[in-house]
Each structure stands twice: as C-alpha cells, then as structure tokens.
Design an enzyme around this catalytic site. Structure first.
Site, PDB file in Angstrom:
ATOM      1  CG  ASP A  27      16.341  63.241 -18.824  1.00 44.76           C
ATOM      2  OD1 ASP A  27      15.362  63.160 -19.601  1.00 44.76           O
ATOM      3  OD2 ASP A  27      17.498  63.475 -19.209  1.00 44.76           O
ATOM      4  NE  ARG A  40       8.185  61.950 -25.811  1.00 48.64           N
ATOM      5  CZ  ARG A  40       9.455  61.978 -25.406  1.00 48.64           C
ATOM      6  NH1 ARG A  40      10.304  61.085 -25.850  1.00 48.64           N
ATOM      7  NH2 ARG A  40       9.864  62.900 -24.571  1.00 48.64           N
ATOM      8  CG  HIS A  44       5.584  62.044 -19.654  1.00 46.52           C
ATOM      9  ND1 HIS A  44       6.906  62.354 -19.456  1.00 46.52           N
ATOM     10  CD2 HIS A  44       5.311  62.371 -20.938  1.00 46.52           C
ATOM     11  CE1 HIS A  44       7.412  62.858 -20.580  1.00 46.52           C
ATOM     12  NE2 HIS A  44       6.461  62.872 -21.495  1.00 46.52           N
ATOM     13  CB  THR A  73      12.383  77.744 -20.775  1.00 52.07           C
ATOM     14  OG1 THR A  73      13.778  77.379 -20.672  1.00 52.07           O
ATOM     15  CG2 THR A  73      12.001  78.536 -19.545  1.00 52.07           C
ATOM     16  CG  LEU A 138       9.834  67.153   1.803  1.00 51.92           C
ATOM     17  CD1 LEU A 138      11.342  67.370   1.742  1.00 51.92           C
ATOM     18  CD2 LEU A 138       9.496  65.725   1.347  1.00 51.92           C
ATOM     19  NE  ARG A 195      19.963  65.011 -17.129  1.00 55.52           N
ATOM     20  CZ  ARG A 195      19.923  65.884 -18.108  1.00 55.52           C
ATOM     21  NH1 ARG A 195      20.796  66.854 -18.137  1.00 55.52           N
ATOM     22  NH2 ARG A 195      19.011  65.800 -19.055  1.00 55.52           N
ATOM     23  CB  SER A 203      19.795  70.183 -18.968  1.00 53.81           C
ATOM     24  OG  SER A 203      20.459  69.146 -19.653  1.00 53.81           O
TER      25      SER A 203
HETATM   26  C1  V0D Z   1       6.197  64.277 -16.089  1.00 58.17           C
HETATM   27  C2  V0D Z   1       7.911  62.634 -14.213  1.00 58.17           C
HETATM   28  C3  V0D Z   1       4.094  66.042 -11.069  1.00 58.17           C
HETATM   29  C4  V0D Z   1       8.471  63.757 -15.010  1.00 58.17           C
HETATM   30  C5  V0D Z   1       6.842  63.047 -13.240  1.00 58.17           C
HETATM   31  C6  V0D Z   1       3.998  70.106 -16.068  1.00 58.17           C
HETATM   32  C7  V0D Z   1       7.689  64.328 -16.168  1.00 58.17           C
HETATM   33  C8  V0D Z   1       5.538  63.358 -13.921  1.00 58.17           C
HETATM   34  C9  V0D Z   1       3.982  67.368 -11.447  1.00 58.17           C
HETATM   35  C10 V0D Z   1       3.563  68.476 -10.601  1.00 58.17           C
HETATM   36  C11 V0D Z   1       5.224  65.808 -14.377  1.00 58.17           C
HETATM   37  C12 V0D Z   1       3.898  69.785 -10.908  1.00 58.17           C
HETATM   38  C13 V0D Z   1       3.506  70.834 -10.076  1.00 58.17           C
HETATM   39  C14 V0D Z   1       2.789  70.571  -8.938  1.00 58.17           C
HETATM   40  C15 V0D Z   1       2.441  69.288  -8.611  1.00 58.17           C
HETATM   41  C16 V0D Z   1       2.833  68.246  -9.435  1.00 58.17           C
HETATM   42  C17 V0D Z   1       4.415  67.394 -12.784  1.00 58.17           C
HETATM   43  C18 V0D Z   1       4.987  68.156 -14.880  1.00 58.17           C
HETATM   44  C19 V0D Z   1       5.334  66.871 -15.266  1.00 58.17           C
HETATM   45  C20 V0D Z   1       5.150  69.262 -15.882  1.00 58.17           C
HETATM   46  F1  V0D Z   1       2.433  71.589  -8.117  1.00 58.17           F
HETATM   47  N1  V0D Z   1       4.544  65.303 -12.064  1.00 58.17           N
HETATM   48  N2  V0D Z   1       4.740  66.107 -13.126  1.00 58.17           N
HETATM   49  N3  V0D Z   1       4.544  68.422 -13.636  1.00 58.17           N
HETATM   50  N4  V0D Z   1       5.606  64.536 -14.776  1.00 58.17           N
END
Ligand code: V0D
Length: 249
Positions: A27, A40, A44, A73, A138, A195, A203
């Site tokens: 977060d 934003r 990410h 969700t 892991l 967190r 959450s």
């Molecule tokens: C955005 C920071 C890796 C948090 C990290 C769809 C928010 C980057 C994945 C990921 C996100 C998911 C599944 C997988 C491999 C990688 C990811 C989302 C957001 C939401 F099998 N980063 N990441 N998925 N962020």
C-alpha cells in the site's frame, strides 16, 4: 541500504525463528507518486521494484511463503485507466522476472477470484503457475481480485452444496472443513502481516487466516520500503515470539 548496515541487521535476525509465512499489503504507491507530483502509475511501477527487492530478501533469509496483496475486490472501483494499467503489471512483471524466479526455484501461486481478470492477465498468471509448479523453493502467493469476506462466502457456498447433495453432514462442519474450502488450500496461516503506508487496518485481507497473525505497521510507503524495513519487521516479530515463547506451546 549500505552493505555494512545490511550485514549488521542480518546478524540480529535469528536464523531459528524465521516466520514461515509473511503476508504484505503493498500500500502507498499512489500517495508516493502524488508526493512527487507524478502520476499514480509511476507509484505502481516503483512498487514493483520494491516487490523484487523484498522477494530476494525473503528468499535469502529462508522464509517459505510470501503472500502479496496485489489487487482487491474493491480496487475495481478505481478509475478505469488505472485498473487497465494495473492489469498489465502481472504480465510485465513475469516477463521481466520469470527467469530469475526460476533460478531461485520459486513457486508462484495466486488466490482470489481469478475468473474475473482480463483474459491476457489470466493467461500470464496461469502460465506462471504452470511453469513454476514443480519448483520447490519460496512460494510467492499473489492475491488478485481477492476479498476475505468473498472467500469465506465462496467456502460456505461450496460446503452448503456438499450438504445439499448429501456428501457432508452439518455436524461434520468444523474450522478445518471451512479452512479446507478457502483459496489458500495447503498454505499455512500467515505468521506476520506487514502493512506499510500508515493505515492501521486489515482491509479484508486473509480474514480467516489471520486469526493469530502478528501485525506490523509502518508509515513508510511501499515504494520506499526496503530490505532494512523488512528485516526490522522480522526482528520485531522474533522479539514478540521470544517474549511469549515461555508460555506458548
Ligand atoms: C501494483 C506494487 C506484480 C503494488 C507492485 C494486478 C501495486 C506492483 C504483480 C503480479 C502489481 C501479479 C501476479 C503475478 C505476478 C505479478 C502485480 C498487480 C499489481 C495487480 F502472477 N506487481 N503487481 N499485480 N503492482
């Protein structure tokens, strides 16, 4: 973090009491970007670099399972351009990281209602699950379109169907039966939840599974979170374990 500082911290982490399963709510990415006057999306992207750093650290100290809350969700309510961007990240991440993860012998897992993910996202995730399923290192468990209440509702529905079909007696329903119908399957309950970003809430993350989890909060935003913070969280967890060690078990 400097190499020296990291070595010092690593010495303070007890090798005997490493948590088996650490869950993380990633977060603060949006706020991190906003603080810099950046979109934003940049937050990410930076959050993905943190993810890489924390996974390598977790692997080095011998943690068995990491669960990362990637998309809830509730996150569908975000602007559609942001949701669209987020849904590209699993594919982007896996394209960049899968080789390294294979070398590290990592198993990728996912929990949540994956059926509602866009087709391309689902394909990328399913391919990763398939490609890493025989690894033995892991476990990295991504919570995608995950909600704790929805997970429990799903479990209750499956159990009710078994009862209605005469395959299960109501008297035989206990906590183990319910746990067996959750998305987490054979993954042990988390020992520690981290967190970042200053919010002091669960959450809707792993509600059932976190009944006895130690909670660790920090105001650091996820893109600024690093190995040093992670090792401190582990050390704090170990201190708590030792304090209650005498009367536990
Ligand atoms: C955005 C920071 C890796 C948090 C990290 C769809 C928010 C980057 C994945 C990921 C996100 C998911 C599944 C997988 C491999 C990688 C990811 C989302 C957001 C939401 F099998 N980063 N990441 N998925 N962020």
């Amino acid at each position: 973090m400097s190499k020296k500082k990291e070595e010092e911290l690593l010495k303070l982490v007890s090798e005997e009491e490493i948590p088996v399963h650490v869950a993380v709510i990633m977060d603060g990415n949006g706020r991190w970007a906003k603080n810099r006057g950046w979109p934003r999306i940049a937050g990410h992207k930076a959050g993905m670099d943190t993810l890489r750093e924390i996974i390598s650290c977790a692997d080095e100290i011998g943690i068995k399972v990491m669960t990362f809350f990637a998309f809830s969700t509730e996150n569908w309510k975000r602007p559609s351009w942001e949701v669209k961007y987020l849904m590209k990240l699993p594919e982007e991440y896996l394209q960049k990281e899968l080789n390294t993860l294979m070398e590290k012998n990592v198993v990728i897992k996912a929990i949540g209602d994956l059926s509602r993910l866009p087709r391309r996202t689902l394909k990328a995730v399913n391919d990763a699950l398939h490609n890493t399923k025989d690894n033995t290192g892991l476990v990295i468990n991504f919570a995608l379109n995950y909600g704790g209440r929805a997970e429990i509702v799903d479990a209750v529905r499956q159990i009710s169907q078994k009862v209605a079909a005469g395959k299960l007696e109501p008297d035989d329903i206990d906590a183990q039966v319910l746990a067996d119908h959750l998305y987490t399957g054979d993954i042990p309950d988390p020992d520690l939840l981290i967190r970042p970003s200053g919010e002091l809430r669960i959450s809707n993350f792993l509600l059932w599974q976190m009944a006895y989890t130690e909670l660790w909060f920090t105001r650091i935003l996820w893109p600024d979170f690093n190995r040093e913070h992670f090792l401190r969280a582990i050390m704090d967890y170990q201190r708590r374990e030792r304090r209650f060690g005498g009367i536990k078990k």
